[in-house]
Design a protein around this motif. Structure first.
Motif, PDB file in Angstrom:
ATOM      1  N   PHE A   1       0.785  -1.243   0.000  1.00 23.24           N
ATOM      2  CA  PHE A   1       0.000   0.000   0.000  1.00 23.24           C
ATOM      3  C   PHE A   1       0.816   1.293   0.000  1.00 23.24           C
ATOM      4  CE2 PHE A   1      -2.925   3.149   2.037  1.00 23.24           C
ATOM      5  CZ  PHE A   1      -3.837   3.189   1.004  1.00 23.24           C
ATOM      6  N   LYS A   2       1.319   1.685  -1.135  1.00 20.25           N
ATOM      7  CA  LYS A   2       1.879   3.003  -1.407  1.00 20.25           C
ATOM      8  C   LYS A   2       3.074   3.378  -0.529  1.00 20.25           C
ATOM      9  CE  LYS A   2      -2.292   5.047  -3.378  1.00 20.25           C
ATOM     10  NZ  LYS A   2      -3.186   6.206  -3.407  1.00 20.25           N
ATOM     11  N   ALA A   3       4.248   3.215  -1.069  1.00 22.50           N
ATOM     12  CA  ALA A   3       5.477   3.583  -0.362  1.00 22.50           C
ATOM     13  C   ALA A   3       5.628   5.099  -0.356  1.00 22.50           C
ATOM     14  CB  ALA A   3       6.675   2.932  -1.044  1.00 22.50           C
ATOM     15  N   THR A   4       5.702   5.689   0.837  1.00 22.95           N
ATOM     16  CA  THR A   4       5.820   7.143   0.956  1.00 22.95           C
ATOM     17  C   THR A   4       7.257   7.609   1.131  1.00 22.95           C
ATOM     18  OG1 THR A   4       5.453   7.039   3.346  1.00 22.95           O
ATOM     19  CG2 THR A   4       3.519   7.326   1.952  1.00 22.95           C
ATOM     20  N   ARG A   5       8.106   6.748   1.714  1.00 21.29           N
ATOM     21  CA  ARG A   5       9.495   7.145   1.919  1.00 21.29           C
ATOM     22  C   ARG A   5      10.352   5.911   2.128  1.00 21.29           C
ATOM     23  NH1 ARG A   5      11.829  10.815   6.900  1.00 21.29           N
ATOM     24  NH2 ARG A   5      14.029  10.536   6.436  1.00 21.29           N
ATOM     25  N   ILE A   6      11.601   5.955   1.675  1.00 19.90           N
ATOM     26  CA  ILE A   6      12.507   4.818   1.824  1.00 19.90           C
ATOM     27  C   ILE A   6      13.866   5.306   2.327  1.00 19.90           C
ATOM     28  CG2 ILE A   6      11.367   3.547  -0.037  1.00 19.90           C
ATOM     29  CD1 ILE A   6      13.891   4.178  -1.753  1.00 19.90           C
ATOM     30  N   GLU A   7      14.597   4.399   2.952  1.00 19.55           N
ATOM     31  CA  GLU A   7      15.980   4.634   3.350  1.00 19.55           C
ATOM     32  C   GLU A   7      16.736   3.316   3.186  1.00 19.55           C
ATOM     33  OE1 GLU A   7      17.487   7.314   3.971  1.00 19.55           O
ATOM     34  OE2 GLU A   7      15.913   8.773   4.483  1.00 19.55           O
ATOM     35  N   ALA A   8      18.053   3.397   3.180  1.00 18.96           N
ATOM     36  CA  ALA A   8      18.893   2.204   3.066  1.00 18.96           C
ATOM     37  C   ALA A   8      19.895   2.172   4.202  1.00 18.96           C
ATOM     38  CB  ALA A   8      19.633   2.186   1.727  1.00 18.96           C
ATOM     39  N   ALA A   9      20.176   0.970   4.705  1.00 24.82           N
ATOM     40  CA  ALA A   9      21.226   0.821   5.712  1.00 24.82           C
ATOM     41  C   ALA A   9      22.565   1.225   5.109  1.00 24.82           C
ATOM     42  CB  ALA A   9      21.275  -0.627   6.204  1.00 24.82           C
ATOM     43  N   ARG A  10      23.481   1.641   5.964  1.00 19.76           N
ATOM     44  CA  ARG A  10      24.757   2.155   5.482  1.00 19.76           C
ATOM     45  C   ARG A  10      25.517   1.135   4.657  1.00 19.76           C
ATOM     46  NH1 ARG A  10      28.616   4.807   9.889  1.00 19.76           N
ATOM     47  NH2 ARG A  10      28.204   2.770  10.831  1.00 19.76           N
ATOM     48  N   ASP A  11      25.417  -0.143   5.013  1.00 18.64           N
ATOM     49  CA  ASP A  11      26.125  -1.178   4.263  1.00 18.64           C
ATOM     50  C   ASP A  11      25.286  -1.778   3.134  1.00 18.64           C
ATOM     51  OD1 ASP A  11      24.244  -2.553   5.696  1.00 18.64           O
ATOM     52  OD2 ASP A  11      25.652  -3.814   6.810  1.00 18.64           O
ATOM     53  N   GLY A  12      24.075  -1.245   2.946  1.00 22.26           N
ATOM     54  CA  GLY A  12      23.230  -1.727   1.864  1.00 22.26           C
ATOM     55  C   GLY A  12      22.570  -3.069   2.112  1.00 22.26           C
ATOM     56  N   SER A  13      22.682  -3.592   3.327  1.00 22.50           N
ATOM     57  CA  SER A  13      22.128  -4.918   3.623  1.00 22.50           C
ATOM     58  C   SER A  13      20.621  -4.900   3.836  1.00 22.50           C
ATOM     59  CB  SER A  13      22.806  -5.503   4.865  1.00 22.50           C
ATOM     60  OG  SER A  13      22.561  -4.663   5.999  1.00 22.50           O
ATOM     61  N   ARG A  14      20.051  -3.729   4.063  1.00 22.94           N
ATOM     62  CA  ARG A  14      18.622  -3.618   4.325  1.00 22.94           C
ATOM     63  C   ARG A  14      18.058  -2.343   3.706  1.00 22.94           C
ATOM     64  NH1 ARG A  14      20.968  -4.967   8.984  1.00 22.94           N
ATOM     65  NH2 ARG A  14      20.942  -2.815   9.733  1.00 22.94           N
ATOM     66  N   TYR A  15      16.778  -2.409   3.392  1.00 19.72           N
ATOM     67  CA  TYR A  15      16.025  -1.224   2.982  1.00 19.72           C
ATOM     68  C   TYR A  15      14.869  -1.032   3.961  1.00 19.72           C
ATOM     69  CZ  TYR A  15      18.547  -0.810  -1.410  1.00 19.72           C
ATOM     70  OH  TYR A  15      19.532  -0.639  -2.350  1.00 19.72           O
ATOM     71  N   TYR A  16      14.593   0.233   4.248  1.00 14.10           N
ATOM     72  CA  TYR A  16      13.501   0.577   5.142  1.00 14.10           C
ATOM     73  C   TYR A  16      12.468   1.370   4.348  1.00 14.10           C
ATOM     74  CZ  TYR A  16      17.338  -0.340   8.382  1.00 14.10           C
ATOM     75  OH  TYR A  16      18.403  -0.901   9.036  1.00 14.10           O
ATOM     76  N   ALA A  17      11.207   1.075   4.562  1.00 12.78           N
ATOM     77  CA  ALA A  17      10.144   1.759   3.821  1.00 12.78           C
ATOM     78  C   ALA A  17       8.962   2.049   4.736  1.00 12.78           C
ATOM     79  CB  ALA A  17       9.686   0.907   2.634  1.00 12.78           C
ATOM     80  N   LEU A  18       8.307   3.163   4.475  1.00 11.95           N
ATOM     81  CA  LEU A  18       7.089   3.545   5.181  1.00 11.95           C
ATOM     82  C   LEU A  18       5.973   3.644   4.154  1.00 11.95           C
ATOM     83  CD1 LEU A  18       5.951   4.517   7.983  1.00 11.95           C
ATOM     84  CD2 LEU A  18       6.294   6.843   7.128  1.00 11.95           C
ATOM     85  N   ASN A  19       4.787   3.125   4.489  1.00  7.15           N
ATOM     86  CA  ASN A  19       3.691   3.214   3.541  1.00  7.15           C
ATOM     87  C   ASN A  19       2.628   4.199   4.009  1.00  7.15           C
ATOM     88  OD1 ASN A  19       2.112   1.904   5.466  1.00  7.15           O
ATOM     89  ND2 ASN A  19       1.769   0.071   4.247  1.00  7.15           N
TER      90      ASN A  19
END
Length: 527
Positions: free
Chosen positions: A312-330
């Motif tokens: 349901f609609k990604a409003t914002r994303i971020e990435a961990a410093r080492d690129g191992s994870r992505y964070y998203a808010l819907n």
């Protein structure tokens, strides 16, 4: 045939009456905390009308008691009308709530029954007419007159032949609803209506593109600019948008005068992540096909790897410093953690609305809805399924009527947090324990916050009034402000920190921070 006409006319009147009933208190839908209340109200409305229609069919007469019950729930919800009336259109112009109230009063005076003298009815209309003439152009006045005539016709027809009467306050409230919708439409959907000469005359403000359909970007730009961001090397500008005709991402080369839209993404999230080493863009897709999408930075029509689906609609994303994870808010305030290689979410938490990611310490600070608390949390890796651990939670005691939008930014001091309150028009600073240390009024409708890389200046975007406010980061004195158009979002700095990029209802702009601050100190920009 006559019977069919009578039934059709009755059904039309019933539909009009039902629409008026719904229009009496619709702005409650703008407040998430009232969603359940509104849903219950609509269900009750439909059930009562259904019971009434069954009674009419069987008994062929109007039920007496349920007629009042059909209208009584709206009386309870009328205070919510006032919340939204003052909350939404007050930010556009402090006088607009009074214009709406004057219009509602005028309709009430014209529709009310009884032996009210004609001159009193006309007298209550004069303030509304005067305010319309002052604050709106001639075409808007014609629209208001048309809506008023329609409401008067409805109010005249319905009581005339049927016992099912419409109280005068219902078309009055509906008139205020139409006015609010009209103001909101003008604010959110009309672009490029300000005088560009005012913007261009300000020192340090460069116009990158506008909504002019003759320009490269203007031909393909959407309704709402989410961000304007400098590309690798500074010769490319990326534009994220929503409400676009083709795409949510544009790559613009100002020197060459070329602009192209991506076919990979539907609508853009509030931000994007640019990885110059990998020549890759990670961006949230706000459209129905919600996902974190990966796009080539030099060719935005090509995806670099499969997307990561987001509910349901990604409003914002971020990435961990080492690129191992992505964070998203819907859009439904759910925070997700995804593995960097793709796949399903490995952790989630409900509540965050606006958040800051501290990459160096790998933790988050967020404001939650609908309870409006400040929360600090982090993700603890557990292999295939990790866990989000809440370390601290503190209520921030924002009254319900002030819960429009709250935005966060890292402060100057370690652990400090800057908080903007859109309703109150204030900027606040909290410590790492979420205790407020100071507050300053900026302007109604302030939204995004940015801190210059040198830590000397705080920039606050006036979403409603279209100004960027430049504050001394230590004394919080407003040094100057510049106008670039309403609905300012997505403040981003250039790689060298010299320029600030922002988009608005007028287009995209690049501001030379030093030039603007010097011009403000010399009195060349408005105080």
């Amino acid at each position: 045939m006559k019977k069919v006409v009578q039934i059709g006319r009755r059904l039309l009147l019933e539909a009009v009456c039902l629409a008026l009933w719904l229009a009496a208190v619709p702005p409650a839908i703008n407040y998430i905390v009232f969603f359940d209340l509104l849903a219950g109200w609509v269900v009750l409305l439909l059930l009562l009308h259904l019971a009434r229609w069954v009674y009419l069919i069987k008994k062929r007469c109007e039920p007496r008691v349920p007629v009042f019950l059909l209208w009584s729930p709206a009386l309870v919800l009328m205070p919510l009308w006032g919340l939204v009336l003052c909350g939404e259109i007050r930010l556009v112009n402090p006088m607009y709530p009074w214009v709406a109230i004057a219009c509602g009063t005028a309709v009430f005076g014209l529709c009310i029954g009884g032996k009210v003298p004609f001159w009193i009815r006309i007298a209550v209309c004069l303030p509304a007419l005067a305010l319309w003439l002052i604050y709106f152009p001639f075409m808007s006045l014609l629209l208001a007159i048309a809506v008023l005539c329609a409401l008067l016709l409805i109010a005249k027809v319905l009581p005339g032949k049927h016992k099912y009467r419409v109280p005068a306050w219902v078309p009055a409230s509906a008139a205020m609803t139409f006015f609010t919708i009209f103001v909101a439409f003008r604010f959110y959907n009309i672009n490029g209506d300000a005088d560009m000469r005012i913007i261009e005359s300000q020192p340090g403000v460069d116009v990158l593109f506008t909504y002019d359909r003759e320009q490269p970007v203007g031909k393909i730009i959407g309704e709402q600019i989410m961000f304007v961001m400098e590309g690798c090397g500074g010769d490319i500008i990326y534009i994220g948008m929503q409400g676009g005709r083709k795409s949510g991402l544009i790559k613009y080369e100002p020197a060459a005068g070329r602009a192209e839209s991506s076919t990979v993404i539907g609508e853009s999230s509030d931000n994007m992540i640019l990885d110059c080493e990998r020549n890759e863009i990670a961006i949230g897709d706000f459209s129905g096909a919600s996902a974190i999408r990966f796009i080539r930075a030099d060719d935005i029509s090509e995806a670099t790897r499969p997307p990561i689906p987001v509910d349901f609609k990604a409003t914002r994303i971020e990435a961990a410093r080492d690129g191992s994870r992505y964070y998203a808010l819907n859009e439904s305030h759910t925070f997700f953690v995804y593995p960097g290689t793709g796949g399903k979410a490995i952790a989630r938490i409900t509540g965050p609305d606006e958040w800051i990611y501290y990459t160096e310490n790998d933790y988050f600070v967020a404001v939650t809805e609908p309870d409006y608390s400040m929360v600090r949390f982090r993700y603890e890796d557990g292999g295939d399924a990790g866990e989000i651990v809440v370390e601290n939670r503190q209520d921030i005691h924002i009254p319900v009527y002030q819960r429009l939008d709250v935005f966060l930014q890292r402060g100057i001091e370690p652990g400090s947090i800057l908080v903007s309150n859109m309703w109150a028009g204030t900027l606040s600073e909290m410590d790492d324990k979420f205790r407020e240390e100071r507050r300053k009024f900026i302007a109604p409708g302030v939204r995004n916050i940015a801190v210059t890389p040198d830590g000397d200046t705080i920039i606050v975007a006036g979403y409603a009034d279209g100004h960027l406010y430049f504050l001394d980061a230590h004394s919080w004195r407003i040094i100057t402000k510049c106008y670039i158009g309403r609905r300012i979002r997505g403040l981003n700095f250039s790689s060298d920190g010299q320029f600030l990029y922002a988009g608005s209802s007028q287009g995209g702009f690049r501001m030379n921070i030093t030039t603007i601050l010097n011009a403000g100190n010399n009195g060349e920009l408005p105080d």
